[in-house]
Design a protein around this motif. Structure first.
Motif, PDB file in Angstrom:
ATOM      1  N   SER A  11      -3.088 -13.366   7.992  1.00 32.09           N
ATOM      2  CA  SER A  11      -4.538 -13.672   8.165  1.00 32.09           C
ATOM      3  C   SER A  11      -5.470 -13.317   7.085  1.00 32.09           C
ATOM      4  O   SER A  11      -6.184 -14.024   6.449  1.00 32.09           O
ATOM      5  CB  SER A  11      -5.039 -13.285   9.334  1.00 32.09           C
ATOM      6  N   ALA A  14      -4.358 -15.088   3.736  1.00 34.35           N
ATOM      7  CA  ALA A  14      -4.888 -16.710   3.710  1.00 34.35           C
ATOM      8  C   ALA A  14      -6.259 -16.898   3.269  1.00 34.35           C
ATOM      9  O   ALA A  14      -6.709 -17.555   2.662  1.00 34.35           O
ATOM     10  CB  ALA A  14      -4.309 -17.181   5.138  1.00 34.35           C
ATOM     11  N   ILE A  19      -6.356 -20.479   1.525  1.00 32.23           N
ATOM     12  CA  ILE A  19      -5.456 -21.532   2.099  1.00 32.23           C
ATOM     13  C   ILE A  19      -5.569 -21.578   3.619  1.00 32.23           C
ATOM     14  O   ILE A  19      -5.672 -20.309   4.105  1.00 32.23           O
ATOM     15  CB  ILE A  19      -3.773 -21.266   1.532  1.00 32.23           C
ATOM     16  N   PRO A  20      -4.798 -22.419   4.238  1.00 31.10           N
ATOM     17  CA  PRO A  20      -4.732 -22.270   5.794  1.00 31.10           C
ATOM     18  C   PRO A  20      -3.628 -21.226   6.062  1.00 31.10           C
ATOM     19  O   PRO A  20      -2.798 -21.196   5.218  1.00 31.10           O
ATOM     20  CB  PRO A  20      -4.296 -23.542   6.196  1.00 31.10           C
ATOM     21  N   ARG A  21      -3.691 -20.666   7.090  1.00 29.83           N
ATOM     22  CA  ARG A  21      -2.723 -19.635   7.453  1.00 29.83           C
ATOM     23  C   ARG A  21      -1.257 -20.029   7.724  1.00 29.83           C
ATOM     24  O   ARG A  21      -0.308 -19.669   6.960  1.00 29.83           O
ATOM     25  CB  ARG A  21      -3.222 -18.765   8.566  1.00 29.83           C
ATOM     26  N   ASP A  22      -1.304 -21.341   8.312  1.00 28.39           N
ATOM     27  CA  ASP A  22      -0.030 -22.042   8.350  1.00 28.39           C
ATOM     28  C   ASP A  22       0.637 -22.582   7.118  1.00 28.39           C
ATOM     29  O   ASP A  22       1.902 -22.533   7.056  1.00 28.39           O
ATOM     30  CB  ASP A  22      -0.202 -23.398   9.224  1.00 28.39           C
ATOM     31  N   THR A  23      -0.213 -22.754   6.003  1.00 26.95           N
ATOM     32  CA  THR A  23       0.355 -22.892   4.779  1.00 26.95           C
ATOM     33  C   THR A  23       1.015 -21.698   4.209  1.00 26.95           C
ATOM     34  O   THR A  23       2.442 -21.757   3.624  1.00 26.95           O
ATOM     35  CB  THR A  23      -0.603 -23.092   3.663  1.00 26.95           C
ATOM     36  N   LYS A  25       2.247 -19.235   6.282  1.00 28.84           N
ATOM     37  CA  LYS A  25       3.330 -19.090   7.411  1.00 28.84           C
ATOM     38  C   LYS A  25       4.364 -19.904   7.017  1.00 28.84           C
ATOM     39  O   LYS A  25       5.602 -19.451   7.221  1.00 28.84           O
ATOM     40  CB  LYS A  25       2.666 -19.435   8.741  1.00 28.84           C
TER      41      LYS A  25
END
Length: 81
Positions: A11, A14, A19-23, A25
């Motif tokens: 977190s 990111a 950037i988005p955390r999912d990117t 991840k």
């Protein structure tokens, strides 16, 4: 830079890189890894750029990411604060 500031949670990383955390991840999510990306991830783990902890009774890994890993993946951070 203090040694502790060279390592962060996904977190925090990111946020600093904008950037988005999912990117982020997706860089270590098993379902998103090709054989080549898995090899790269294994090398980063073996050289200490990233690490994870999986409790013996757990199902989810907790990741710690180095600043060097983030620089390799995404270049310079966007949010310096």
């Amino acid at each position: 830079m203090l040694e502790i500031n060279k390592y962060m949670t996904p977190s925090e990383a990111a946020f600093h890189w904008g950037i988005p955390r999912d990117t982020l991840k997706n860089k270590f999510s098993p379902s998103m890894l090709t054989d080549e990306k898995k090899t790269e991830l294994d090398q980063m783990i073996n050289t200490g750029l990233i690490k994870y902890f999986l409790h013996p009774e757990g199902k989810r890994k907790e990741w710690i990411i180095s600043r060097d890993a983030m620089l390799k993946w995404f270049g310079e951070p966007k949010n310096k604060s």
